[in-house]
Design a protein around this motif. Structure first.
Motif, PDB file in Angstrom:
ATOM      1  N   VAL A  42      14.670  39.561  52.834  1.00 35.49           N
ATOM      2  CA  VAL A  42      13.447  39.390  52.723  1.00 35.49           C
ATOM      3  C   VAL A  42      12.727  37.910  52.573  1.00 35.49           C
ATOM      4  O   VAL A  42      11.873  37.571  52.685  1.00 35.49           O
ATOM      5  N   THR A  43      13.713  37.493  51.487  1.00 40.28           N
ATOM      6  CA  THR A  43      13.217  35.946  50.843  1.00 40.28           C
ATOM      7  C   THR A  43      13.128  35.057  52.077  1.00 40.28           C
ATOM      8  O   THR A  43      12.274  34.315  51.985  1.00 40.28           O
ATOM      9  N   LYS A  44      14.386  35.225  52.921  1.00 38.44           N
ATOM     10  CA  LYS A  44      14.153  34.064  54.262  1.00 38.44           C
ATOM     11  C   LYS A  44      12.970  34.549  54.980  1.00 38.44           C
ATOM     12  O   LYS A  44      12.367  33.655  55.598  1.00 38.44           O
ATOM     13  N   TYR A  45      12.868  35.858  55.493  1.00 38.52           N
ATOM     14  CA  TYR A  45      11.514  36.144  56.254  1.00 38.52           C
ATOM     15  C   TYR A  45      10.188  35.466  55.471  1.00 38.52           C
ATOM     16  O   TYR A  45       9.348  35.045  56.213  1.00 38.52           O
ATOM     17  N   LEU A  46      10.091  35.661  53.996  1.00 39.61           N
ATOM     18  CA  LEU A  46       8.887  35.279  53.502  1.00 39.61           C
ATOM     19  C   LEU A  46       8.744  33.729  53.689  1.00 39.61           C
ATOM     20  O   LEU A  46       7.770  33.021  53.831  1.00 39.61           O
ATOM     21  N   SER A  47       9.818  32.925  53.490  1.00 43.69           N
ATOM     22  CA  SER A  47      10.004  31.824  53.350  1.00 43.69           C
ATOM     23  C   SER A  47       9.707  30.811  54.879  1.00 43.69           C
ATOM     24  O   SER A  47       8.875  30.111  55.006  1.00 43.69           O
ATOM     25  N   VAL A  48      10.296  31.658  55.813  1.00 47.28           N
ATOM     26  CA  VAL A  48       9.685  31.220  56.973  1.00 47.28           C
ATOM     27  C   VAL A  48       8.506  31.508  57.536  1.00 47.28           C
ATOM     28  O   VAL A  48       7.631  30.674  58.024  1.00 47.28           O
ATOM     29  N   LEU A  49       7.761  32.554  57.195  1.00 46.53           N
ATOM     30  CA  LEU A  49       6.442  32.776  57.193  1.00 46.53           C
ATOM     31  C   LEU A  49       5.581  31.746  56.507  1.00 46.53           C
ATOM     32  O   LEU A  49       4.484  31.418  57.264  1.00 46.53           O
ATOM     33  N   MET A  50       5.981  31.583  55.201  1.00 44.09           N
ATOM     34  CA  MET A  50       5.064  30.529  54.587  1.00 44.09           C
ATOM     35  C   MET A  50       4.911  29.288  55.305  1.00 44.09           C
ATOM     36  O   MET A  50       4.064  28.367  55.343  1.00 44.09           O
ATOM     37  N   ILE A  51       5.981  28.826  55.677  1.00 42.84           N
ATOM     38  CA  ILE A  51       6.147  27.335  56.372  1.00 42.84           C
ATOM     39  C   ILE A  51       5.592  27.551  57.746  1.00 42.84           C
ATOM     40  O   ILE A  51       4.752  26.490  58.150  1.00 42.84           O
ATOM     41  N   THR A  52       5.670  28.837  58.623  1.00 42.16           N
ATOM     42  CA  THR A  52       4.953  28.790  59.884  1.00 42.16           C
ATOM     43  C   THR A  52       3.523  28.893  59.647  1.00 42.16           C
ATOM     44  O   THR A  52       2.783  28.091  60.335  1.00 42.16           O
TER      45      THR A  52
END
Length: 273
Positions: free
Chosen positions: A118-128
């Motif tokens: 979930v942390t990776k999904y959130l990180s990628v979402l924020m950068i996107t």
């Protein structure tokens, strides 16, 4: 040479490369084909001399396994440089390409069936989200610009550029997955791959041959640099050719040194374990 040196080389190489790239696209926004061709020629010649020892060293990965990778790599590079001709600014080009994380994540899920935390999904979402905000912020001035020679509004042309960058982004992610599978099967041979990918891509430039010829003439008509007027041999060289040479030379050596250092360090870490 440690990790700090590798990071320093990449930083210096990339920053100086972008300076020359911006100087080129400010004067000739549609010179992407010539720019890409020059980069590929340089790496092919360097690889033939250093990597293959003038063709005497046999390749480890079969040529047929490179062909799909070559097609994707060629498309990614040509489309990325082509985007400058569609109202895409240099800062937006750099920021948009950082959005490759979402493309890599989606391709990993769809092609390899991977799952992430979930942390990776959130990180990628924020950068996107940050990339999307910067992308639309760069379009604020476009309504004030007149339509181009083909009748497209500046905003429509910009949207075409965004579509080109998006295609390149996902193609690059798919290429990374294919390359990962190739290295898993045959082992990692980055210098060999660098040479064959660029060399086997050269025939593809026949498609954009007219653009290359046109921009060769444009580059040759450009004025010399006043700052070099007192230097023999450089006083009358068209400045666009000097900018192109600077872009090519700063792109390859620093990154190649950094890549070698990183590979060395990763192998050393593996040996320690």
């Amino acid at each position: 040479m440690g990790a700090v040196s590798a990071i320093l080389f990449v930083f210096i190489g990339c920053c100086s490369n972008v300076v020359f790239l911006e100087l080129l696209v400010k004067e000739e926004p549609a010179c992407g084909s010539l720019l890409t061709f020059a980069q590929f020629i340089f790496i092919a010649i360097e690889g033939f001399v250093v990597t293959t020892d003038f063709g005497r060293k046999k390749n480890v990965i079969p040529i047929k396994d490179y062909l799909v990778l070559v097609t994707m790599f060629f498309l990614v590079n040509v489309t990325n440089n082509m985007a400058f001709g569609y109202n895409i600014s240099m800062p937006l080009h750099i920021i948009f390409r950082s959005g490759g994380l979402i493309a890599s994540l989606l391709m990993g899920i769809l092609v390899l069936g991977r799952h992430y935390t979930v942390t990776k999904y959130l990180s990628v979402l924020m950068i996107t989200l940050g990339t999307i905000i910067c992308t639309f912020a760069s379009a604020e001035h476009l309504d004030e610009e007149p339509a181009d020679s083909e009748g497209f509004s500046s905003f429509t042309t910009w949207l075409m550029g965004i579509a080109i960058l998006t295609f390149a982004l996902f193609m690059s992610a798919r290429m990374g997955i294919y390359q990962e599978c190739l290295y898993t099967k045959h082992g990692k041979h980055p210098h060999e791959a660098l040479f064959f990918i660029h060399t086997l891509s050269l025939p593809g430039f026949l498609i954009t041959g007219s653009s290359i010829v046109d921009h060769v003439a444009r580059f040759s008509r450009s004025a010399p640099l006043p700052a070099l007027s007192q230097l023999p041999g450089l006083a009358f060289v068209p400045r666009l050719w000097l900018f192109l040479l600077g872009n090519v030379l700063t792109q390859h050596p620093f990154i190649l040194i950094a890549r070698t250092t990183i590979i060395f360090l990763s192998n050393k870490i593996k040996m320690n374990y």
